[in-house]
Enzyme design. Structure first.
Site, PDB file in Angstrom:
ATOM      1  N   LYS A   4       0.827  -1.212   0.000  1.00  0.00           N
ATOM      2  CA  LYS A   4       0.000   0.000   0.000  1.00  0.00           C
ATOM      3  C   LYS A   4       0.864   1.265   0.000  1.00  0.00           C
ATOM      4  O   LYS A   4       0.602   2.201  -0.752  1.00  0.00           O
ATOM      5  CB  LYS A   4      -0.936   0.019   1.224  1.00  0.00           C
ATOM      6  CG  LYS A   4      -1.874  -1.178   1.288  1.00  0.00           C
ATOM      7  CD  LYS A   4      -2.798  -1.124   2.496  1.00  0.00           C
ATOM      8  CE  LYS A   4      -2.082  -1.123   3.835  1.00  0.00           C
ATOM      9  NZ  LYS A   4      -1.321  -2.369   4.120  1.00  0.00           N
TER      10      LYS A   4
ATOM     11  N   ARG B  64      -9.707   0.231   9.148  1.00  0.00           N
ATOM     12  CA  ARG B  64      -9.213  -1.086   9.553  1.00  0.00           C
ATOM     13  C   ARG B  64     -10.255  -1.885  10.312  1.00  0.00           C
ATOM     14  O   ARG B  64      -9.969  -3.004  10.724  1.00  0.00           O
ATOM     15  CB  ARG B  64      -7.983  -0.912  10.443  1.00  0.00           C
ATOM     16  CG  ARG B  64      -6.670  -0.938   9.673  1.00  0.00           C
ATOM     17  CD  ARG B  64      -5.573  -0.606  10.656  1.00  0.00           C
ATOM     18  NE  ARG B  64      -4.346  -1.314  10.463  1.00  0.00           N
ATOM     19  CZ  ARG B  64      -3.317  -0.843   9.778  1.00  0.00           C
ATOM     20  NH1 ARG B  64      -3.393   0.293   9.154  1.00  0.00           N
ATOM     21  NH2 ARG B  64      -2.207  -1.524   9.722  1.00  0.00           N
TER      22      ARG B  64
ATOM     23  N   ARG C  98      11.509  -5.388   5.359  1.00  0.00           N
ATOM     24  CA  ARG C  98      11.249  -3.969   5.055  1.00  0.00           C
ATOM     25  C   ARG C  98      12.219  -3.065   5.817  1.00  0.00           C
ATOM     26  O   ARG C  98      12.512  -3.280   6.973  1.00  0.00           O
ATOM     27  CB  ARG C  98       9.811  -3.604   5.437  1.00  0.00           C
ATOM     28  CG  ARG C  98       9.528  -2.098   5.326  1.00  0.00           C
ATOM     29  CD  ARG C  98       8.067  -1.771   5.226  1.00  0.00           C
ATOM     30  NE  ARG C  98       7.303  -2.140   6.403  1.00  0.00           N
ATOM     31  CZ  ARG C  98       5.958  -2.054   6.470  1.00  0.00           C
ATOM     32  NH1 ARG C  98       5.269  -1.631   5.424  1.00  0.00           N
ATOM     33  NH2 ARG C  98       5.338  -2.413   7.558  1.00  0.00           N
TER      34      ARG C  98
ATOM     35  N   ARG D  22      11.333  -0.904  11.297  1.00  0.00           N
ATOM     36  CA  ARG D  22      10.278  -0.507  12.231  1.00  0.00           C
ATOM     37  C   ARG D  22      10.217  -1.476  13.409  1.00  0.00           C
ATOM     38  O   ARG D  22      10.427  -2.663  13.235  1.00  0.00           O
ATOM     39  CB  ARG D  22       8.931  -0.506  11.506  1.00  0.00           C
ATOM     40  CG  ARG D  22       8.627   0.800  10.800  1.00  0.00           C
ATOM     41  CD  ARG D  22       7.444   0.712   9.884  1.00  0.00           C
ATOM     42  NE  ARG D  22       6.269   0.050  10.458  1.00  0.00           N
ATOM     43  CZ  ARG D  22       5.099  -0.035   9.846  1.00  0.00           C
ATOM     44  NH1 ARG D  22       4.945   0.496   8.645  1.00  0.00           N
ATOM     45  NH2 ARG D  22       4.096  -0.652  10.414  1.00  0.00           N
TER      46      ARG D  22
ATOM     47  N   ARG E  63      -0.071  -8.846  13.622  1.00  0.00           N
ATOM     48  CA  ARG E  63      -0.720  -7.842  12.765  1.00  0.00           C
ATOM     49  C   ARG E  63      -1.525  -8.511  11.647  1.00  0.00           C
ATOM     50  O   ARG E  63      -2.594  -8.031  11.284  1.00  0.00           O
ATOM     51  CB  ARG E  63       0.329  -6.880  12.198  1.00  0.00           C
ATOM     52  CG  ARG E  63       0.822  -5.899  13.280  1.00  0.00           C
ATOM     53  CD  ARG E  63       2.187  -5.344  12.961  1.00  0.00           C
ATOM     54  NE  ARG E  63       2.206  -4.606  11.729  1.00  0.00           N
ATOM     55  CZ  ARG E  63       3.272  -4.490  10.947  1.00  0.00           C
ATOM     56  NH1 ARG E  63       4.399  -5.087  11.261  1.00  0.00           N
ATOM     57  NH2 ARG E  63       3.202  -3.776   9.853  1.00  0.00           N
TER      58      ARG E  63
HETATM   59  P1  ADP Z   1       2.217  -1.795   3.214  1.00  0.00           P
HETATM   60  O1  ADP Z   1       2.194  -0.295   3.203  1.00  0.00           O
HETATM   61  O2  ADP Z   1       1.000  -2.397   2.555  1.00  0.00           O
HETATM   62  O3  ADP Z   1       2.472  -2.377   4.568  1.00  0.00           O
HETATM   63  P2  ADP Z   1       4.794  -1.538   1.798  1.00  0.00           P
HETATM   64  O4  ADP Z   1       4.517  -0.722   0.574  1.00  0.00           O
HETATM   65  O5  ADP Z   1       5.482  -0.883   2.934  1.00  0.00           O
HETATM   66  O6  ADP Z   1       3.417  -2.280   2.282  1.00  0.00           O
HETATM   67  O7  ADP Z   1       5.632  -2.817   1.327  1.00  0.00           O
HETATM   68  C1  ADP Z   1       6.088  -3.793   2.281  1.00  0.00           C
HETATM   69  C2  ADP Z   1       7.508  -4.244   1.908  1.00  0.00           C
HETATM   70  O8  ADP Z   1       7.454  -4.986   0.683  1.00  0.00           O
HETATM   71  C3  ADP Z   1       8.485  -3.104   1.664  1.00  0.00           C
HETATM   72  O9  ADP Z   1       9.751  -3.536   2.150  1.00  0.00           O
HETATM   73  C4  ADP Z   1       8.503  -2.940   0.157  1.00  0.00           C
HETATM   74  O10 ADP Z   1       9.765  -2.489  -0.286  1.00  0.00           O
HETATM   75  C5  ADP Z   1       8.222  -4.347  -0.342  1.00  0.00           C
HETATM   76  N1  ADP Z   1       7.383  -4.397  -1.548  1.00  0.00           N
HETATM   77  C6  ADP Z   1       6.373  -3.556  -1.901  1.00  0.00           C
HETATM   78  N2  ADP Z   1       5.818  -3.940  -3.091  1.00  0.00           N
HETATM   79  C7  ADP Z   1       6.500  -5.060  -3.480  1.00  0.00           C
HETATM   80  C8  ADP Z   1       6.397  -5.930  -4.632  1.00  0.00           C
HETATM   81  N3  ADP Z   1       5.486  -5.733  -5.586  1.00  0.00           N
HETATM   82  N4  ADP Z   1       7.261  -6.969  -4.700  1.00  0.00           N
HETATM   83  C9  ADP Z   1       8.176  -7.181  -3.720  1.00  0.00           C
HETATM   84  N5  ADP Z   1       8.323  -6.399  -2.623  1.00  0.00           N
HETATM   85  C10 ADP Z   1       7.499  -5.343  -2.502  1.00  0.00           C
HETATM   86  P1  ADP Z   2       1.446  -1.464   7.630  1.00  0.00           P
HETATM   87  O1  ADP Z   2       2.193  -0.480   6.772  1.00  0.00           O
HETATM   88  O2  ADP Z   2       2.307  -2.582   8.042  1.00  0.00           O
HETATM   89  O3  ADP Z   2       0.135  -1.844   7.037  1.00  0.00           O
HETATM   90  P2  ADP Z   2       0.662   0.740   9.308  1.00  0.00           P
HETATM   91  O4  ADP Z   2       1.842   1.624   9.235  1.00  0.00           O
HETATM   92  O5  ADP Z   2      -0.522   1.052   8.469  1.00  0.00           O
HETATM   93  O6  ADP Z   2       1.132  -0.760   9.027  1.00  0.00           O
HETATM   94  O7  ADP Z   2       0.151   0.635  10.790  1.00  0.00           O
HETATM   95  C1  ADP Z   2       1.045   0.412  11.886  1.00  0.00           C
HETATM   96  C2  ADP Z   2       0.241   0.368  13.185  1.00  0.00           C
HETATM   97  O8  ADP Z   2      -0.434   1.632  13.402  1.00  0.00           O
HETATM   98  C3  ADP Z   2      -0.872  -0.667  13.222  1.00  0.00           C
HETATM   99  O9  ADP Z   2      -0.382  -1.952  13.606  1.00  0.00           O
HETATM  100  C4  ADP Z   2      -1.829  -0.062  14.274  1.00  0.00           C
HETATM  101  O10 ADP Z   2      -1.343  -0.247  15.591  1.00  0.00           O
HETATM  102  C5  ADP Z   2      -1.736   1.429  13.976  1.00  0.00           C
HETATM  103  N1  ADP Z   2      -2.768   1.876  13.002  1.00  0.00           N
HETATM  104  C6  ADP Z   2      -2.550   2.343  11.738  1.00  0.00           C
HETATM  105  N2  ADP Z   2      -3.707   2.653  11.121  1.00  0.00           N
HETATM  106  C7  ADP Z   2      -4.701   2.375  12.016  1.00  0.00           C
HETATM  107  C8  ADP Z   2      -6.129   2.453  11.974  1.00  0.00           C
HETATM  108  N3  ADP Z   2      -6.791   2.876  10.879  1.00  0.00           N
HETATM  109  N4  ADP Z   2      -6.821   2.066  13.089  1.00  0.00           N
HETATM  110  C9  ADP Z   2      -6.182   1.640  14.184  1.00  0.00           C
HETATM  111  N5  ADP Z   2      -4.854   1.528  14.288  1.00  0.00           N
HETATM  112  C10 ADP Z   2      -4.096   1.889  13.219  1.00  0.00           C
END
Ligand code: ADP
Ligand code: ADP
Ligand code: ZN
Length: 210
Positions: A16, A87, A121, A154, A165
């Site tokens: 995302k 969420r 990541r 992180r 998660r």
């Molecule tokens: P999210 O915001 O949904 O948690 P991220 O965009 O941070 O996901 O991506 C999670 C990890 O996977 C990051 O380390 C990113 O560099 C990697 N990543 C993102 N898209 C891809 C892909 N299409 N193929 C492989 N790795 C990816």
């Molecule tokens: P990821 O990139 O791995 O999807 P996020 O950065 O979106 O994770 O979220 C990290 C943490 O922040 C979550 O595990 C949760 O604790 C909190 N968080 C983020 N967005 C929300 C939301 N919409 N509602 C509740 N908690 C949230």
């Protein structure tokens, strides 16, 4: 054409954040992400304690805290890409009250791949760009290509918290996916290809929706 209003859904690690950057570069919209907003305010005192307590356990921060963040951000935005919210169902209902979305896209990635993506990541502590030690490495290890900042892991990207998660997603956020799906509003995007391949599919859906 007015700016697109895009909601990106998907489990942690689905891409995302990575795809949101593409949406921002292409359309000039705001990136609204509760995760980054909460990380920047981890020790903020609220009626429900600090965000840190929840985030370090991989749990959801209480709705009133995140709803307020999103409302303020959407009020300022023309178009936006929203990532990490809603969420749970109550957040999804709140969101429907405050805005109209052009596209709800679900990035689909299987669990094994999610764990590999999250545990590898790395994030720039200067500009927030995402990297991956294996899948998206920087030119120089530990250093951001864009700003020269330090790449850090992180606190919640450890294997144990990652699994918590993903369970929280299945339990709380899957109903949000079903909510949009049952209303005929959900578009599924295969999230398994390279970042560029995923972007090509997502971009097509955005173009078709506006
Ligand atoms: P999210 O915001 O949904 O948690 P991220 O965009 O941070 O996901 O991506 C999670 C990890 O996977 C990051 O380390 C990113 O560099 C990697 N990543 C993102 N898209 C891809 C892909 N299409 N193929 C492989 N790795 C990816
Ligand atoms: P990821 O990139 O791995 O999807 P996020 O950065 O979106 O994770 O979220 C990290 C943490 O922040 C979550 O595990 C949760 O604790 C909190 N968080 C983020 N967005 C929300 C939301 N919409 N509602 C509740 N908690 C949230
Ligand atoms: Zn950087």
């Amino acid at each position: 054409m007015s700016q697109p209003k895009v909601l990106l859904l998907g489990p942690p690690g689905a891409g995302k954040g990575t795809q949101s950057s593409n949406v921002v570069d292409e359309y000039g919209v705001d990136h609204v992400t509760t995760g980054d907003a909460l990380r920047a305010n981890k020790d903020m005192e609220t009626d429900h304690g600090t965000p840190r307590e929840y985030m370090e356990a991989g749990e959801l921060v209480p709705d009133p805290v995140v709803n307020e963040i999103v409302k303020a951000a959407l009020e300022e935005a023309d178009g936006f890409v929203l990532d990490g919210y809603p969420r749970n169902l109550s957040q999804a209902e709140y969101l429907d009250d405050i805005t109209d979305l052009d596209l709800v896209a679900l990035l689909e990635v299987d669990r094994e791949e999610l764990i590999a993506r999250l545990t590898g990541r790395r994030v720039c502590d200067g500009c927030g760009t995402n990297y991956h030690v294996e899948f998206q490495p920087p030119a120089q290890e530990g250093v951001c290509d864009d700003c020269g900042g330090e790449l850090v892991q992180r606190d919640d990207d450890t294997e144990e918290t990652v699994k918590d998660r993903l369970d929280v997603f299945d339990e709380n956020t899957q109903p949000v996916v079903d909510f949009y799906d049952e209303a005929g509003r959900l578009v599924r995007v295969d999230g398994h290809g390279t970042p560029d391949e995923v972007w090509a599919s997502l971009r097509e859906e955005i173009e078709a929706s506006t």
